[in-house]
Design a protein around this motif. Structure first.
Motif, PDB file in Angstrom:
ATOM      1  N   ARG A 855      -6.067  15.582  -2.227  1.00  0.00           N
ATOM      2  CA  ARG A 855      -6.230  14.380  -3.051  1.00  0.00           C
ATOM      3  C   ARG A 855      -7.030  14.665  -4.331  1.00  0.00           C
ATOM      4  O   ARG A 855      -6.658  14.220  -5.403  1.00  0.00           O
ATOM      5  CB  ARG A 855      -6.931  13.285  -2.249  1.00  0.00           C
ATOM      6  CG  ARG A 855      -7.180  12.015  -3.079  1.00  0.00           C
ATOM      7  CD  ARG A 855      -7.799  10.910  -2.261  1.00  0.00           C
ATOM      8  NE  ARG A 855      -8.011   9.722  -3.083  1.00  0.00           N
ATOM      9  CZ  ARG A 855      -8.547   8.580  -2.647  1.00  0.00           C
ATOM     10  NH1 ARG A 855      -8.917   8.481  -1.359  1.00  0.00           N
ATOM     11  NH2 ARG A 855      -8.696   7.556  -3.469  1.00  0.00           N
ATOM     12  N   ASP A 879      -7.883  12.211  -9.250  1.00  0.00           N
ATOM     13  CA  ASP A 879      -7.427  11.570  -8.000  1.00  0.00           C
ATOM     14  C   ASP A 879      -5.909  11.561  -8.014  1.00  0.00           C
ATOM     15  O   ASP A 879      -5.266  10.843  -8.793  1.00  0.00           O
ATOM     16  CB  ASP A 879      -7.999  10.156  -7.922  1.00  0.00           C
ATOM     17  CG  ASP A 879      -7.725   9.513  -6.565  1.00  0.00           C
ATOM     18  OD1 ASP A 879      -6.917  10.061  -5.793  1.00  0.00           O
ATOM     19  OD2 ASP A 879      -8.336   8.457  -6.295  1.00  0.00           O
ATOM     20  N   TYR A 881      -3.945  10.366  -5.875  1.00  0.00           N
ATOM     21  CA  TYR A 881      -3.353   9.134  -5.382  1.00  0.00           C
ATOM     22  C   TYR A 881      -3.022   8.195  -6.534  1.00  0.00           C
ATOM     23  O   TYR A 881      -1.990   7.525  -6.543  1.00  0.00           O
ATOM     24  CB  TYR A 881      -4.317   8.432  -4.411  1.00  0.00           C
ATOM     25  CG  TYR A 881      -4.419   9.116  -3.061  1.00  0.00           C
ATOM     26  CD1 TYR A 881      -3.782  10.339  -2.818  1.00  0.00           C
ATOM     27  CD2 TYR A 881      -5.145   8.534  -2.012  1.00  0.00           C
ATOM     28  CE1 TYR A 881      -3.886  10.947  -1.582  1.00  0.00           C
ATOM     29  CE2 TYR A 881      -5.253   9.146  -0.784  1.00  0.00           C
ATOM     30  CZ  TYR A 881      -4.617  10.368  -0.570  1.00  0.00           C
ATOM     31  OH  TYR A 881      -4.731  10.961   0.636  1.00  0.00           O
TER      32      TYR A 881
END
Length: 991
Positions: A855, A879, A881
């Motif tokens: 991540r 990040d 995500y």
């Protein structure tokens, strides 16, 4: 580097000897150090650091209290470490400096620090087989073998998670300080400083050259008496020199004319003065001859007086000597009478005896006085011994009393020393806490100052928004006006072209030379100048709008930065917190300030105890010695007193009797001598009176009184001789003047007028002197102008290349120091550190992605900071995500631990590679696992398993219960009142 065995004694919380066998503990490559809070887990890492470098990491190293407070006084504090590094096995033994109780008496003494290095096995080339015992040589040898210093070792081997969490959230300056310590970029900072210092030196040299040009220009203008123009240069200096030379030529011509006129006037004046002087001399000579003739009778009297005085000289001398001899006789007779009275006062009964009898009697008394001289010395010694007896009695009494008083003082000192030591320990503890409290105070003061700025920043944002809106409205208005003008100009373009047509000239549109019906302008035409002015206003409005937009962004950024820094705290909360911290700081400061005084007091009490003990012993010894001396001396005094009683007779003592005999002898000798002198002086007086009578007869005087009346003083005789000689000389001189040939035709009645010639000569001389002064001033000015012009030209020639060289150096220095044309605002040192940080980010990203299951990644940025601050050390987190790059401050507690651990491991790899140090086979990770969930802890353990690949040993320091289940080899540390102990779980028991 691999650790084998650690032994600690009286170190930290360990009161007794404890041993850690790293070979058994790290057999599986992974082990756990666990125990209660404060048991001493981190102290084991401190012991490893102390054995290697003589220091411990972090704030613990600033306290310098390594000895166990509950250890036995006879147990020495010591740390021993066996390790292998670069193929050599060695044993390090260190002891810190600490205070221990004295083995004799009360108080403390300093136990000095020691260190030793012993080779176990093959001795490296160039090393002594017996090892090393000097502390500095041990530290240098360890640092050379490891390839890193203590600061780097603490960051690479003993991974302090708290510090790397701060490193993640630090600003550029704090991050730069840590990286600079680890990577040793001082040489780049030295290069930056070298450029700055060189620029400063060259700048001062350039200023000096510019000042020199200004000074030469000012001096040249002052010498030429002209104001320099703004662009004064070599041409102006040449013109000054030319005008100065012309002034010299004109002044020289005037000086020559004035000099010739002065010579003619002075010759005429001299002729008139010569004639006048001849008349004056003739008049004076005739007047002096007449005056001397009137003094003839007076000069005759002077001659007679001088002759009598010369005859009387032969009488005055003997007469004066007779008077002096008579005075000497009278003094001798008075002295004889005084001596006779003095002899009578001594009690002598025969003062009128002959001189021979007096001298005989004085000899017999002198022998009697000499016989008493030895007894006088004994009498004086008797008085000294009596005084000595009294002093001995006082000494014995005082020494006895002093010994008693000193014994009373010694009774209360031990208890006072114990109280002072307790107060000193409290002050030392307060001193240790001061730095942390001061840091908290400084942080709160800064935060409170920032909180007070929020209203002003909010007003600034509001004002910036208002100004931006006004600038936007003004821009739109100017834009509308410009478009309207352009539209109107296009509509009237034909009329504008018609105004440019000329008779017989071709039309620029159709080419015809005839213009039968040119278009006419409207009532309100728009020209090219109108359109250009409107375009310029529109451009200025656009620039103003952009400036207000930038100002609004800056104001909002400042406000956001302050709010982020405050983290939601209000000014009231910060004020209360600051007041609490300052109260605590005042209390700690008061205690800490007394530490030095308490140290001195403890030392003073201990010194006073030792000194009083020694003084009491000395007083007792002095009392005994004084009493023994008194008894011996009393016996000698008694024996001597019996002999002196017989010798003094009817007198008070022997000395008085001897003084009486000496006085009688002196009086007898004085009277005999006085009678002899009186008889001699009487004979001399009779002889001198006969000589005076003979001198009066030879000088031709009847009596002595007549001769003395004719006598004159030497001054009067000299005056008479000088007056007669001067009168004769004056008469001869006056007649010689009248006999001179050049005065033969001169009459005393002649008159000569010299005033007109004198006035003419003065006028000519004034003109000549003025001309000479003018020539001299013009010549001096021309010479000064020539010299200064040459200096000015030379200074100008030196200035131009110096300015070019400094401009180049100035630009280069700005670039090296992160300013000027350096668009990234990065200094040379920051550039190098940014490269190292980029390597750390790459190394740390590999582990962070593994721990965060793909991540998170570290992102390094070398862009400049906000508002033009330095850049190059930015470190954020990507990040995956969300695909967004965000600050590390936004990570949760567990995520921050993963990022910190990854960063620490990455930094360890890069520093080890950078320093070229020994292979690091042992690694410690201290705390931080309590913030992880079970799944994340599994991932972290997998990464730590990878670290021990290839034989590396990893030690974890934590009190997390789950790690005890996961790691079979554990070192348990138990805490008790008697001191912490070590127990090996899942392996062999520690020795």
């Amino acid at each position: 580097m691999r650790l084998h065995r650690l032994e600690i004694t009286a170190f930290g919380p360990y009161a007794r000897r404890e041993v850690v066998d790293f070979d058994a503990l790290g057999a599986d490559g992974l082990f756990l150090l666990h125990g209660d809070t404060g048991a001493g887990k981190t102290t084991l890492l401190d012991a490893v650091a102390f054995a290697l470098f003589g220091a411990v990491p972090g704030a613990r190293g600033q306290v310098k209290r390594l000895r166990c407070d509950i250890a036995d006084n006879d147990t020495a504090t010591e740390v021993a470490l066996e390790l292998s590094v670069q193929g050599h096995r060695l044993r390090l033994v260190r002891s810190p400096e600490y205070q221990r109780p004295k083995r004799r008496g009360d108080g403390f003494t300093t136990q000095q620090a020691t260190a030793s290095l012993t080779w176990l096995g093959e001795v490296p080339h160039g090393q002594a087989a017996e090892g090393i015992t000097r502390i500095d040589e041990v530290s240098r040898t360890v640092q050379r073998l490891l390839g890193m210093n203590a600061e780097q070792f603490f960051q690479v081997v003993l991974l302090p998670q708290g510090e790397f969490a701060r490193f993640l959230r630090a600003d550029t300056t704090e991050r730069e300080q840590l990286l600079e310590r680890l990577f040793g970029t001082q040489r780049f900072a030295d290069a930056e400083r070298w450029f700055r210092e060189l620029r400063t030196a060259r700048g001062r040299e350039l200023d000096r050259r510019r000042q020199s040009v200004r000074e030469w220009l000012a001096r040249l203008a002052q010498a030429a008496r002209e104001e320099p123009p703004e662009d004064a240069g070599s041409e102006w200096a040449l013109a000054l020199r030319r005008r100065a030379a012309e002034a010299v030529a004109a002044a020289r011509e005037e000086e020559q004319l004035a000099s010739a006129a002065r010579e003619r006037a002075e010759a005429t004046l001299q002729e008139r003065r010569t004639a006048e002087e001849r008349v004056r001399r003739v008049r004076a000579a005739r007047q002096r001859i007449a005056a001397l003739a009137e003094q003839a009778d007076e000069r005759a009297r002077w001659a007679a007086e001088l002759a009598s005085a010369r005859r009387a000289v032969t009488v005055t001398g003997p007469a004066a000597e007779a008077d002096r001899q008579n005075e000497r006789f009278e003094r001798a007779r008075a002295a004889e009478a005084t001596a006779r009275e003095a002899l009578l006062s001594t009690g002598f009964a025969e003062p009128d005896s002959p001189v021979a009898v007096l001298r005989e009697r004085a000899g017999s008394l002198r022998e009697e006085a000499g016989a008493l001289a030895g007894l006088v010395a004994e009498a004086e010694q008797q008085e000294r011994d009596r005084k000595r007896l009294r002093d001995l009695v006082e000494t014995a009494t005082y020494a006895t009393a002093q010994a008693t008083a000193l014994g009373e003082k010694l009774q209360g000192l031990p208890e006072r020393a114990r109280e002072l030591r307790l107060q000193r320990e409290q002050a030392a503890a307060a001193e240790v806490r001061l730095d942390g409290v001061r840091t908290r105070e400084s942080d709160l003061v800064d935060a409170l100052s920032a909180a007070k700025e929020i209203p002003r920043l909010e007003r600034a944002v509001t004002e910036a928004v208002r100004l931006e809106q006004e600038a936007t409205d003004a821009y739109h208005t100017s834009r509308t006006v410009l478009l309207d003008l352009r539209e109107r100009r296009l509509a009237g373009m034909a009329a504008e072209l018609a105004t440019r047509l000329g008779e017989g000239e071709p039309c620029p549109v159709c080419g015809s030379a005839e213009h039968p019906a040119p278009a006419t302008a409207t009532s309100d035409p728009v020209g090219e100048a109108d359109e250009a002015a409107a375009a310029e206003r529109e451009r200025a409005a656009e620039q103003h709008r952009a400036a207000t937009l930038t100002a609004r962004h800056q104001a909002e950024s400042k406000l956001a930065a302050v709010r982020e820094r405050l983290e939601g705290r209000t000014a009231e909360e910060l004020t209360d917190a600051l007041a609490t911290v300052r109260t605590e700081l005042a209390q700690l400061t008061t205690l800490a300030e007394g530490k030095a005084r308490l140290d001195a007091s403890v030392q003073a009490v201990e010194a006073e105890y030792a000194e009083l003990t020694a003084q009491r012993a000395e007083a007792e010894r002095s009392a005994g010695v004084a009493e023994e001396q008194r008894r011996t001396l009393a016996q000698r005094v008694e024996e001597r007193e019996r002999r002196l009683d017989v010798a003094r007779g009817r007198f008070a003592d022997v000395g008085e009797r001897r003084e009486h005999l000496v006085a009688v002898v002196g009086a007898l000798d004085a009277l005999a001598e006085a009678r002899t002198v009186r008889a001699t002086e009487k004979e001399r007086l009779d002889e001198q009176l006969t000589a005076v009578r003979d001198a009066v007869r030879r000088a031709g005087f009847d009596t002595v009184e007549e001769a003395l009346a004719a006598a004159r003083t030497d001054a009067r005789v000299a005056d008479l001789e000088r007056a007669l000689a001067d009168a004769e000389a004056e008469e001869k001189a006056a007649r010689a003047v009248l006999a001179e040939p050049e005065l033969a035709a001169v009459s005393p009645d002649d008159e000569v007028d010299t005033e007109p010639a004198r006035l003419a000569a003065e006028e000519a001389r004034t003109r000549a002197e003025s001309a000479v002064a003018t020539l001299r001033a013009a010549t001096q000015r021309a010479e000064e102008v020539d010299g200064l012009a040459e200096r000015f030209a030379a200074a100008l020639a030196e200035l131009a290349p110096a300015e070019e060289e400094f401009a180049e150096l100035d630009a280069l220095t700005d670039v090296v120091n992160g300013r000027g044309q350096n668009s990234r605002r990065m200094s040379l040192r920051s550039y190098v550190l940014a490269a190292r940080l980029e390597e750390v980010a790459v190394a740390a990203t590999a582990r962070l992605r593994s721990m965060s299951q793909g991540r998170y990644s570290f992102v390094h940025s070398d862009a400049a900071g906000s508002r033009g601050t330095r850049g190059g050390l930015g470190l954020d987190v990507l990040d995956d995500y969300s695909g967004a790059v965000r600050p590390a401050k936004t990570l949760s507690g567990g995520e921050s631990f993963l990022a910190s651990l990854s960063l620490a491991l990455g930094l360890a790899d890069v520093v080890a590679a950078e320093t070229g140090g020994a292979l690091l086979d042992t690694l410690f990770v201290d705390e931080g696992f309590g913030t992880l969930d079970g799944q994340t802890l599994d991932v972290v353990m997998d990464v730590l398993d990878e670290l021990r690949a290839g034989g590396r040993v990893v030690g974890l320091v934590s009190h997390v219960e789950e790690l005890r289940q996961r790691i079979p080899t554990r070192l348990r540390i138990r805490k008790s009142r008697a001191g912490s102990t070590i127990e090996l779980e899942g392996g062999m028991t520690a020795a």
